[in-house]
Design a protein around this motif. Structure first.
Motif, short mmCIF file in Angstrom:
data_model
loop_
_atom_site.label_atom_id
_atom_site.label_comp_id
_atom_site.label_asym_id
_atom_site.label_seq_id
_atom_site.Cartn_x
_atom_site.Cartn_y
_atom_site.Cartn_z
N ILE A 69 101.34 25.17 -24.84
CA ILE A 69 99.92 24.83 -24.79
C ILE A 69 99.15 25.87 -25.59
O ILE A 69 99.43 27.07 -25.49
N ILE A 125 98.98 20.55 -27.26
CA ILE A 125 100.04 20.57 -26.25
C ILE A 125 101.28 19.92 -26.83
O ILE A 125 101.21 18.91 -27.54
N HIS A 136 92.50 22.06 -29.25
CA HIS A 136 93.44 22.02 -28.13
C HIS A 136 94.74 21.39 -28.59
O HIS A 136 94.73 20.38 -29.31
N SER A 185 103.85 16.01 -29.50
CA SER A 185 102.70 16.92 -29.37
C SER A 185 101.43 16.18 -29.74
O SER A 185 101.45 15.19 -30.48
N SER A 229 97.55 30.89 -25.69
CA SER A 229 98.70 29.99 -25.69
C SER A 229 99.70 30.43 -24.64
O SER A 229 99.76 31.60 -24.25
#
Length: 846
Positions: free
Chosen positions: A256, A270, A268, A287, A843
């Protein structure tokens, strides 16, 4: 306690696709049949790294160890006799106990969640190379510590010979940035993403941010000067930039990343790794990221959604298959490119209007919106067939659609469709002047297959293969009347302005189909106990372009077919296990990088021919030679001398017609380029990893270029012997990385020398420096969070804006007399390098 754990890197293989595409008339549909036939796993080398207080955990790189590779690990322990001692073990994968110390060999694969290993020389900027060509690269050790917003073109800025003409400090603007390598622009540099040619085959702009998020980029490799014979490229006269993605982990987990910064940046990210899925042998990751920010100068903003996915399967002895998908949806606004006079008067305040009212209503920034959506699909498969045979096949399909818009002012009664009067335009209201958005929408589909069969017997490896690709592009331009408040009802052009007889008012309506066929053969022979390696290759590339333009009164059908033979020779010799010399000679070519080259264009305001389609177009052709030396060890050194000779040098530039920016290609005649480059990177020493690169280049125009005088007479400008445009004589970069496992930081300084922007060398931009810094801290594992870290990137320190490169090249900036005729000057336009910006990121792995 300080612990060091090994990690691994994987080189991706290649794969196979059969595709067909049904063009217009049927041309709105595409049929792509992907047939994957076998594969071969490339190599993976285990290396160790020091991550301070990191704890042992499953690998996050998902790589496969090379057979007979050494496993090196450090472990620091306290002993009553020896105190704090750091030790290492090579070769032995089992624990060894000696008097006074404990030495432990770790067989597991461990990496930080973001892929950092701290084992690449130069802080991740100088991975070892062995090919008999100039080649540089970046690994996660460097990439992970840069701003997550930076695209790959910005990341390679410090490599030898690279000039990155940035247009925003965050590195988010793919449309308006410049990249040259040894003076050759980004449309002359082949771009491969996981072995897939990811740049659109005609415009050839890489749009690298559409391929992968930074967190997923495992490595970037830049080959300066010449492509690989096997690469599915036909434009790589300046070399090739190759990008590979993170391989999925064998264990469930992920990463993340959240970033905030200047210009209201919010980003953002992930990623989730599936780990091994049951007993299938398949593992993957997917992702998602979202980025939003204001433009750094002027009004407007940028927005980007992105998805990456990769599935892999390894089986048997060196067999590997993968499926790759990338989707990108980006929207932003063009930034206004100034001339030198406009820059001197307004500086960074020279922008499009932030309101639709004023002296120039068509300069409203909202009319400069551009958007691109892009899918990239690939299925690389590599097979070990036994008996020395391997088969590598790469099938791929890319599809992109979007628009590149601008502002324009039309005459209700005096506009033209091609050379014909359009009559009163069908637009509401009574004003004689109509403010409109010029809509340039496009749809591109590109599919292909690249395959290679290799046979190794004794000291010889023979490779043969073929590449086929099919490309279809539709680009119908139109105009959209704006609302009373200045808004545009449809940026896609759903409600176009019509002529009096009901036709859509256009400057062009182009459809292009390109087919590429290539055959190649390559033979490598090793002798003298593998110290001497000789490689000879040959590639024949055949390109056919067919284009139509549906605007009434213009030339309807144009096109071009070429076939180019491209021989290549390389030789290298290992003087010692750490020292290598090499030479090579290569041939390469490139087609014109714009569909506008083949189209007639009439001014919509005057009905006169503003640009006639080119005929008898000669592709750019280059012959290059290099001689180089490499040393590996504590200090890694690479030095190369190079020479290129060009005919019909193709230079890309931007012009404006009826408010719309148009990419065009200029035949700049012959050119000679000679120079030297150097690269030095040290292994990690007391947690420090320094890096230095530099290049000297002398590039000259070898012919007098044609021009049209003010009285219509054709003349030859005295450009022979002038310096090449966008080619600084000196470039240099210095970097220093520090990482003790907890605290890390580094800086990169780049110097770019003076660059000419006209063929007559009567205008230039001065040299400049850029300076970037990163600092951060890694924490110990916290519950589910694996090695969380804070990172701060400071970009363009000390800069408030500068001219970074030439956007629109001109023959001469000042009016001059040639053979008694006056040739009017025209002012070049420039990229404006970004000002200062900061990005703070948090992160963590999980």
């Amino acid at each position: 306690m300080a612990n060091t754990y090994p990690s691994s890197m994987v080189q991706n293989g290649k794969s196979f696709l059969l595709s067909s595409y049904v063009a217009r008339g049927g041309m709105s549909r595409s049929l792509v049949l992907l047939l994957s036939v076998s594969s071969f796993v490339a190599f993976s080398q285990l290396c160790c790294y020091d991550i301070g207080t990191a704890e042992a955990e499953p690998t996050r790189t998902g790589s496969v160890p090379e057979r007979n590779s050494k496993i090196v690990t450090h472990k620091t322990v306290k002993n009553s006799k020896a105190g704090k001692i750091s030790t290492a073990i090579e070769k032995s994968p089992q624990a060894v106990v000696s008097s006074g110390t404990e030495e432990v060999g770790v067989t597991g694969h461990v990496a930080l969640p973001n892929g950092v290993t701290n084992r690449t020389p130069g802080g991740g900027m100088m991975p070892p190379q062995t090919i008999a060509k100039s080649r540089s690269g970046l690994t996660r050790d460097y990439i992970a510590k840069q701003s997550p917003t930076s695209n790959p073109v910005a990341l390679v800025a410090s490599l030898p010979g690279v000039v990155y003409a940035g247009n925003d400090p965050l590195g988010t603007n793919d449309d308006q940035q410049g990249l040259t390598v040894r003076g050759l622009n980004q449309q002359e540099i082949g771009y491969l993403f996981e072995g897939i040619p990811a740049a659109a085959p005609v415009y050839l702009l890489p749009y690298t941010s559409a391929a992968a998020d930074n967190e997923n980029i495992q490595s970037l490799t830049l080959t300066q000067g010449s492509p690989d014979t096997r690469s599915p490229l036909y434009n790589a006269v300046g070399g090739e930039l190759s990008e590979t993605m993170h391989d999925p982990s064998h264990h469930f987990g992920g990463l993340i990343d959240a970033s905030y910064g200047s210009f209201s940046l919010r980003r953002h990210f992930i990623r989730v790794d599936t780990g091994d899925i049951g007993n299938t042998g398949v593992r993957g990751f997917i992702s998602f990221s979202h980025r939003q920010a204001d433009e750094w100068r002027g009004a407007g903003g940028t927005r980007r959604y992105h998805i990456d996915m990769k599935l892999v399967k390894d089986w048997g002895a060196d067999n590997h298959a993968a499926f790759i998908m990338s989707y990108n949806d980006a929207k932003q606004y063009y930034l206004r490119a100034p001339t030198k006079a406009q820059w001197d008067q307004y500086g960074v305040n020279f922008n499009y209007n932030d309101t639709p009212w004023g002296e120039s209503p068509s300069n409203y920034y909202k009319y400069e919106e551009n958007r691109m959506k892009k899918f990239i699909l690939g299925a690389p498969i590599n097979l070990n067939l036994g008996h020395g045979l391997t088969l590598d096949v790469t099938p791929y399909f890319t599809y992109s659609w979007g628009y590149d818009n601008g502002g324009s002012t039309l005459s209700r009664d005096g506009s033209f469709l091609g050379p014909n009067a359009a009559g009163p335009l069908q637009v509401g209201g009574t004003n004689s002047s109509i403010v409109a958005a010029s809509i340039d929408s496009y749809r591109l589909a590109y599919s292909g297959i690249n395959s290679a069969l290799s046979w190794t017997r004794g000291h010889n490896t023979l490779t043969g293969g073929a590449w086929y690709s099919y490309f279809d592009q539709a680009e119908p331009q139109s105009y959209q009347a704006v609302n009373a408040d200045g808004g545009v009802p449809s940026m896609w052009g759903d409600n176009p302005i019509l002529t009096a007889d009901g036709k859509v008012l256009r400057t062009y309506d182009i459809h292009l189909v390109q087919q590429t066929n290539a055959l190649f053969i390559n033979d490598t022979y090793k002798m003298l106990h593998d110290k001497l390696t000789l490689t000879a290759g040959f590639k024949e590339v055949m390109v056919t372009r067919s284009q139509t333009n549906l605007v009434p009164g213009v030339t309807y059908a144009t096109g071009q077919s070429v076939a180019e033979p491209l021989p290549q020779f390389m030789a290298s010799y290992k003087i010692t296990p750490h020292d290598q010399i090499y030479i090579n000679g290569t041939a390469s070519f490139r087609m014109p990088a714009s569909i506008m080259t083949y189209a007639d264009r009439y001014s919509v305001s005057t009905g006169t021919l503003s640009s006639k389609h080119a005929s008898n177009i000669k592709p750019e052709f280059a012959i290059g030679e290099e001689i180089g030396y490499r040393h590996t060890g504590f200090a890694n050194v690479s030095v190369a001398l190079f020479n290129y000779n060009f005919t019909h040098r193709q230079l890309s530039t931007t012009t404006y017609q009826d408010g719309l920016p148009v990419s065009e290609s200029i035949d700049a005649g012959g050119q000679t380029m000679r120079g030297a480059q150097i690269e030095v990177g040290l292994q990690r020493w007391h947690h420090f990893s320094p890096y230095v690169s530099g290049q000297y280049e002398h590039a000259t125009i070898d012919s007098n270029l044609p021009a049209v005088a003010s009285d219509g007479t054709s003349v030859a400008l005295p450009t022979k012997g002038k310096r090449a445009v966008n080619t600084p004589e000196f470039t240099a970069a210095v970097g220093l990385n520090y990482d003790d496992g907890s605290i890390f930081g580094g800086f990169n300084m780049n110097y770019i020398g003076k660059q000419y922007s006209t063929f007559m060398n009567d205008e230039s931009i001065p040299g400049y420096e850029t300076f970037n810094v990163n600092i951060g801290y890694r924490f110990k594992n916290m519950w589910l969070a694996k090695h969380p870290q804070l990172q701060l990137n400071l970009l363009n320190i000390g800069n408030s804006g500068y001219l970074s490169g030439t956007s629109s090249i001109k023959t001469n900036a000042r009016t001059m007399m040639v053979a008694g005729h006056s040739v009017a000057g025209s002012a070049p336009q420039y990229y404006v390098g970004g000002g200062f910006a900061g990005v703070l990121s948090f992160s963590t792995g999980f």
